[in-house]
Design a protein around this motif. Structure first.
Motif, short mmCIF file in Angstrom:
data_model
loop_
_atom_site.label_atom_id
_atom_site.label_comp_id
_atom_site.label_asym_id
_atom_site.label_seq_id
_atom_site.Cartn_x
_atom_site.Cartn_y
_atom_site.Cartn_z
N THR A 83 81.20 -9.36 156.53
CA THR A 83 82.33 -8.47 156.94
C THR A 83 81.61 -7.24 158.01
O THR A 83 80.36 -7.36 157.97
N THR A 84 82.25 -6.21 158.10
CA THR A 84 81.90 -5.03 158.78
C THR A 84 81.26 -4.08 158.16
O THR A 84 81.71 -3.86 157.01
N VAL A 85 80.24 -3.37 158.72
CA VAL A 85 79.71 -2.21 157.96
C VAL A 85 81.07 -1.07 157.78
O VAL A 85 81.28 -0.50 156.64
N GLN A 86 82.06 -1.00 158.67
CA GLN A 86 83.23 -0.04 158.58
C GLN A 86 83.88 -0.33 157.23
O GLN A 86 84.12 0.57 156.73
N ILE A 87 84.22 -1.73 157.09
CA ILE A 87 84.96 -1.82 156.18
C ILE A 87 84.16 -1.65 154.72
O ILE A 87 84.77 -0.96 153.83
N VAL A 88 83.01 -1.93 154.60
CA VAL A 88 82.26 -1.66 153.33
C VAL A 88 82.14 -0.12 153.11
O VAL A 88 82.69 0.32 152.14
N ALA A 89 81.77 0.59 154.47
CA ALA A 89 81.83 2.01 154.08
C ALA A 89 82.90 2.70 153.77
O ALA A 89 83.01 3.37 152.86
N GLN A 90 84.20 2.29 154.37
CA GLN A 90 85.52 2.65 154.05
C GLN A 90 85.92 2.69 152.60
O GLN A 90 86.20 3.48 151.79
N LEU A 91 85.74 1.24 152.17
CA LEU A 91 86.08 1.01 150.78
C LEU A 91 85.22 1.72 149.69
O LEU A 91 85.77 2.26 148.72
N THR A 92 83.82 2.05 150.11
CA THR A 92 83.15 2.99 149.28
C THR A 92 83.45 4.30 149.62
O THR A 92 83.39 4.90 148.18
N GLY A 93 83.64 4.67 150.47
CA GLY A 93 84.44 6.09 150.50
C GLY A 93 85.44 6.25 149.65
O GLY A 93 85.60 7.36 149.14
N GLU A 94 86.20 5.33 149.65
CA GLU A 94 87.44 5.71 148.95
C GLU A 94 87.10 5.73 147.42
O GLU A 94 87.65 6.24 146.63
N LYS A 95 86.23 4.86 147.10
CA LYS A 95 85.66 4.80 145.48
C LYS A 95 84.95 6.18 145.32
O LYS A 95 85.13 6.69 144.04
N GLN A 96 84.06 6.72 146.24
CA GLN A 96 83.40 7.78 145.96
C GLN A 96 84.48 9.19 145.77
O GLN A 96 83.96 9.99 144.88
N ILE A 97 85.41 9.13 146.63
CA ILE A 97 86.37 10.34 146.36
C ILE A 97 86.99 10.19 145.13
O ILE A 97 87.63 11.06 144.71
N ALA A 98 87.53 8.91 144.91
CA ALA A 98 88.25 8.86 143.47
C ALA A 98 87.33 9.58 142.31
O ALA A 98 87.85 9.83 141.37
#
Length: 116
Positions: A83-98
């Motif tokens: 997959t792409t770095v951007q997808i992994v980073a964004q999904l992780t960002g959403e989890k971190q924000i939560a």
């Protein structure tokens, strides 16, 4: 739905890697204090960001170092899961924000800082 499961597993692994790799997560007293003080926050793209207009240069360097380490974890996770770095980073960002506590800052998709 079946394509999302492997990606969610990837993000879970990326978060675990961040949690267990002190060099890739905050865990630094200066960073922890800056997060509590609202000087830095989580961005939706999976990286830390500086909230204040005139940050301490040593704080900026630490944020950059953490972001470089996060990117390395995201790159490895993306390679491992095709997959792409951007997808992994964004999904992780959403989890971190939560996971943020009340009063801490995050940057939303529009680029605006918000307080949780």
């Amino acid at each position: 739905m079946t394509a999302i499961r492997p990606l969610l597993l990837s993000v879970t692994l990326a978060l675990a890697a961040l949690a267990f790799a002190p060099s890739a997560s905050a865990g630094d007293p200066q960073i922890d204090a800056a997060i509590s003080a609202g000087e830095i926050g989580e961005r939706i793209d999976g990286y830390l960001g500086v909230v204040t207009a005139s940050p301490d240069p040593s704080l900026v360097r630490k944020v950059q170092d953490i972001n470089n380490r996060r990117r390395a974890v995201y790159e490895q996770t993306a390679r491992d899961n095709n997959t792409t770095v951007q997808i992994v980073a964004q999904l992780t960002g959403e989890k971190q924000i939560a996971k943020l506590e009340a009063g801490q800052y995050y940057m939303d998709a529009s680029g605006s800082w918000k307080q949780k």
